[in-house]
Design a protein around this motif. Structure first.
Motif, short mmCIF file in Angstrom:
data_model
loop_
_atom_site.label_atom_id
_atom_site.label_comp_id
_atom_site.label_asym_id
_atom_site.label_seq_id
_atom_site.Cartn_x
_atom_site.Cartn_y
_atom_site.Cartn_z
N GLU A 11 -1.47 -3.27 13.36
CA GLU A 11 -0.75 -3.96 12.20
C GLU A 11 -1.35 -4.65 11.10
OE1 GLU A 11 2.62 -6.01 14.14
OE2 GLU A 11 3.31 -4.25 15.03
N LEU A 12 -2.55 -5.40 11.44
CA LEU A 12 -3.14 -6.43 10.76
C LEU A 12 -4.54 -5.91 10.37
CD1 LEU A 12 -2.23 -9.70 12.83
CD2 LEU A 12 -1.15 -8.69 10.71
N ALA A 13 -5.34 -4.95 10.85
CA ALA A 13 -6.62 -4.73 10.50
C ALA A 13 -6.63 -4.06 9.22
CB ALA A 13 -7.13 -3.44 11.39
N ARG A 14 -5.60 -3.71 8.42
CA ARG A 14 -5.84 -3.30 7.16
C ARG A 14 -6.05 -4.37 6.14
NH1 ARG A 14 -1.57 1.06 4.59
NH2 ARG A 14 -2.70 2.08 6.16
N GLN A 15 -5.35 -5.53 6.67
CA GLN A 15 -5.46 -6.83 5.88
C GLN A 15 -6.80 -7.49 5.98
OE1 GLN A 15 -3.86 -8.73 3.58
NE2 GLN A 15 -5.16 -10.28 3.77
N TYR A 16 -7.12 -7.44 7.41
CA TYR A 16 -8.31 -8.34 7.55
C TYR A 16 -9.77 -7.65 7.78
CZ TYR A 16 -5.02 -12.04 8.16
OH TYR A 16 -3.96 -13.08 8.05
N VAL A 17 -9.62 -6.39 8.33
CA VAL A 17 -11.02 -5.80 8.68
C VAL A 17 -11.64 -5.01 7.65
CG1 VAL A 17 -11.97 -4.23 10.62
CG2 VAL A 17 -10.24 -5.63 11.18
N VAL A 18 -12.97 -5.33 7.58
CA VAL A 18 -13.69 -4.56 6.51
C VAL A 18 -13.98 -3.32 7.28
CG1 VAL A 18 -15.55 -4.50 5.06
CG2 VAL A 18 -14.39 -6.82 5.47
N ALA A 63 -10.95 -21.39 7.43
CA ALA A 63 -10.27 -20.69 6.33
C ALA A 63 -9.14 -21.01 5.95
CB ALA A 63 -10.17 -19.22 6.72
N SER A 64 -8.29 -21.57 6.87
CA SER A 64 -6.96 -22.13 6.71
C SER A 64 -6.91 -23.63 5.99
CB SER A 64 -6.17 -22.15 7.85
OG SER A 64 -6.72 -23.09 8.89
N SER A 65 -8.30 -24.26 6.23
CA SER A 65 -8.41 -25.60 5.61
C SER A 65 -8.73 -25.60 4.44
CB SER A 65 -9.28 -26.36 6.78
OG SER A 65 -8.66 -26.36 7.93
N HIS A 66 -9.70 -24.26 3.96
CA HIS A 66 -10.18 -24.26 2.59
C HIS A 66 -10.01 -22.93 1.91
CE1 HIS A 66 -12.87 -27.63 3.42
NE2 HIS A 66 -12.94 -27.55 4.56
N PRO A 67 -8.78 -22.95 1.57
CA PRO A 67 -8.41 -21.63 0.51
C PRO A 67 -9.10 -21.18 -0.38
CG PRO A 67 -6.83 -23.39 0.49
CD PRO A 67 -7.70 -23.86 1.57
N GLU A 68 -9.89 -22.19 -0.96
CA GLU A 68 -10.60 -22.08 -2.20
C GLU A 68 -12.08 -21.37 -1.71
OE1 GLU A 68 -12.19 -25.70 -0.54
OE2 GLU A 68 -10.38 -24.86 -0.44
N VAL A 69 -12.15 -21.00 -0.47
CA VAL A 69 -13.36 -20.49 -0.08
C VAL A 69 -13.27 -19.18 0.55
CG1 VAL A 69 -15.70 -20.66 1.61
CG2 VAL A 69 -14.71 -22.68 0.06
N ASP A 70 -14.11 -18.02 0.50
CA ASP A 70 -13.82 -16.94 1.26
C ASP A 70 -14.66 -17.01 2.67
OD1 ASP A 70 -11.95 -15.63 -0.71
OD2 ASP A 70 -13.98 -15.05 -1.68
N PHE A 71 -14.27 -16.04 3.66
CA PHE A 71 -14.73 -16.37 4.81
C PHE A 71 -14.93 -14.93 5.43
CE2 PHE A 71 -13.30 -20.51 4.47
CZ PHE A 71 -13.99 -21.56 4.88
N LEU A 72 -16.16 -14.65 6.28
CA LEU A 72 -16.39 -13.43 6.85
C LEU A 72 -16.75 -13.74 8.39
CD1 LEU A 72 -16.55 -10.47 6.95
CD2 LEU A 72 -19.00 -10.59 6.32
N ALA A 73 -16.14 -13.23 9.21
CA ALA A 73 -16.42 -13.33 10.71
C ALA A 73 -16.88 -12.01 11.15
CB ALA A 73 -15.00 -13.60 11.48
N ILE A 74 -18.10 -12.14 11.89
CA ILE A 74 -19.00 -10.99 12.40
C ILE A 74 -18.89 -11.05 13.93
CG2 ILE A 74 -20.96 -9.76 12.45
CD1 ILE A 74 -21.81 -11.40 9.98
N GLU A 75 -18.33 -10.16 14.63
CA GLU A 75 -18.16 -9.87 15.96
C GLU A 75 -18.20 -8.54 16.42
OE1 GLU A 75 -18.33 -10.66 19.42
OE2 GLU A 75 -17.83 -12.71 18.45
N VAL A 76 -18.98 -8.58 17.83
CA VAL A 76 -18.91 -7.05 18.27
C VAL A 76 -17.74 -6.64 19.13
CG1 VAL A 76 -21.47 -6.86 18.09
CG2 VAL A 76 -20.25 -7.78 20.14
N ARG A 97 -12.15 -12.49 6.23
CA ARG A 97 -11.92 -10.94 6.57
C ARG A 97 -12.90 -10.89 7.63
NH1 ARG A 97 -8.93 -11.22 3.41
NH2 ARG A 97 -8.54 -10.11 1.31
N LEU A 98 -12.95 -9.83 8.43
CA LEU A 98 -13.58 -9.57 9.78
C LEU A 98 -14.36 -8.27 9.69
CD1 LEU A 98 -11.04 -11.37 10.13
CD2 LEU A 98 -10.82 -10.41 12.41
N VAL A 99 -15.29 -8.21 10.35
CA VAL A 99 -16.17 -7.05 10.62
C VAL A 99 -16.89 -6.74 12.07
CG1 VAL A 99 -18.53 -8.00 9.76
CG2 VAL A 99 -17.94 -5.56 9.76
N GLU A 100 -16.55 -5.79 12.46
CA GLU A 100 -16.98 -5.38 14.03
C GLU A 100 -18.31 -4.93 13.79
OE1 GLU A 100 -15.33 -2.73 17.67
OE2 GLU A 100 -14.60 -2.37 15.88
#
Length: 227
Positions: A11-18, A63-76, A97-100
């Motif tokens: 349900e959420l990958a389309r919004q968050y996952v690159v 990310a929730s504390s700094h909406p003016e900044v973009d964030f990318l999470a990298i995880e396998v 955004r997230l990237v596997e």
């Protein structure tokens, strides 16, 4: 993954996952697959990247504390990314955004050169057995790809609760020509932008000292990576 995590992924990958082109391995990045951050996030903003985001506690809070900044999470680990999406959705962190994928490949192939303002490596796997230490993330090769991704003056922040890994990190980064220390003394002060997680509390509870390091990318130090 749990049922909730499976649902989050569907349900959420389309919004968050690159979505990225893969090389041979499932978590690889095909060379020459650089994204356009403005297109991915829909704006031009400072970019903070966390390597090994785990279940996302630190980066969702940031990310929730700094909406003016973009964030990318990298995880396998897919389950960790699913948990991150669930928490990000609850927190309204639309700037995340997230990237596997394998982190060095993200830095080398997915992120444009000099596109990252801060790079975080908090509590990477210490591979504490002697025969496994060669698998550690922070090596001279990592310093090279980190330098490529960071902007002039960009920050690399590291933390670990394993002292021998902290010493290795410091040796590697002190020797990296593209970086300079952004702290005085033996260790950097605790980065106040890092939320205190259960993992960090557990390490402190069993008597491990938390070591922070901070390095600044030297202006004009970017050099092409060798093929």
């Amino acid at each position: 993954m749990s049922e909730a995590q499976e649902r989050a992924w569907s349900e959420l990958a389309r919004q968050y996952v690159v979505s990225v082109p893969r090389d041979v391995a499932a978590t690889s990045i095909l060379p020459d697959s650089a994204i356009d951050p403005v297109a991915v996030w829909g704006r031009a903003a400072p970019l903070v990247v966390e390597i090994g985001s785990g279940q996302g506690h630190a980066i969702v809070h940031a990310a929730s504390s700094h909406p003016e900044v973009d964030f990318l999470a990298i995880e396998v680990f897919k389950a960790g990314l699913a948990r991150t999406m669930l928490d990000a959705d609850r927190a309204g962190a639309r700037n995340l955004r997230l990237v596997e994928a394998n982190a060095p490949e993200v830095l080398e192939h997915l992120l444009p050169a000099a596109s990252v303002d801060e790079l975080w490596v908090f509590f990477p796997d210490p591979w504490h057995k002697k025969k496994h230490t060669k698998r550690r993330l922070v090596t001279a090769g990592f310093a090279d790809v980190a330098a490529r991704a960071l902007k002039d003056g960009g920050m690399l922040r590291l933390a670990t609760d394993w002292e021998d890994y902290a010493l290795q990190m410091r040796d590697v980064m002190d020797a990296a020509a593209a970086f300079e220390r952004a702290y005085e003394g033996q260790w950097a002060p605790r980065f106040d932008g890092r939320v205190l997680t259960a993992f960090e509390r557990k390490g402190a509870r069993v008597g491990r000292d938390i070591r922070d390091l901070a390095y600044r990318r030297v202006n004009g130090a970017l050099r092409p990576l060798e093929d």
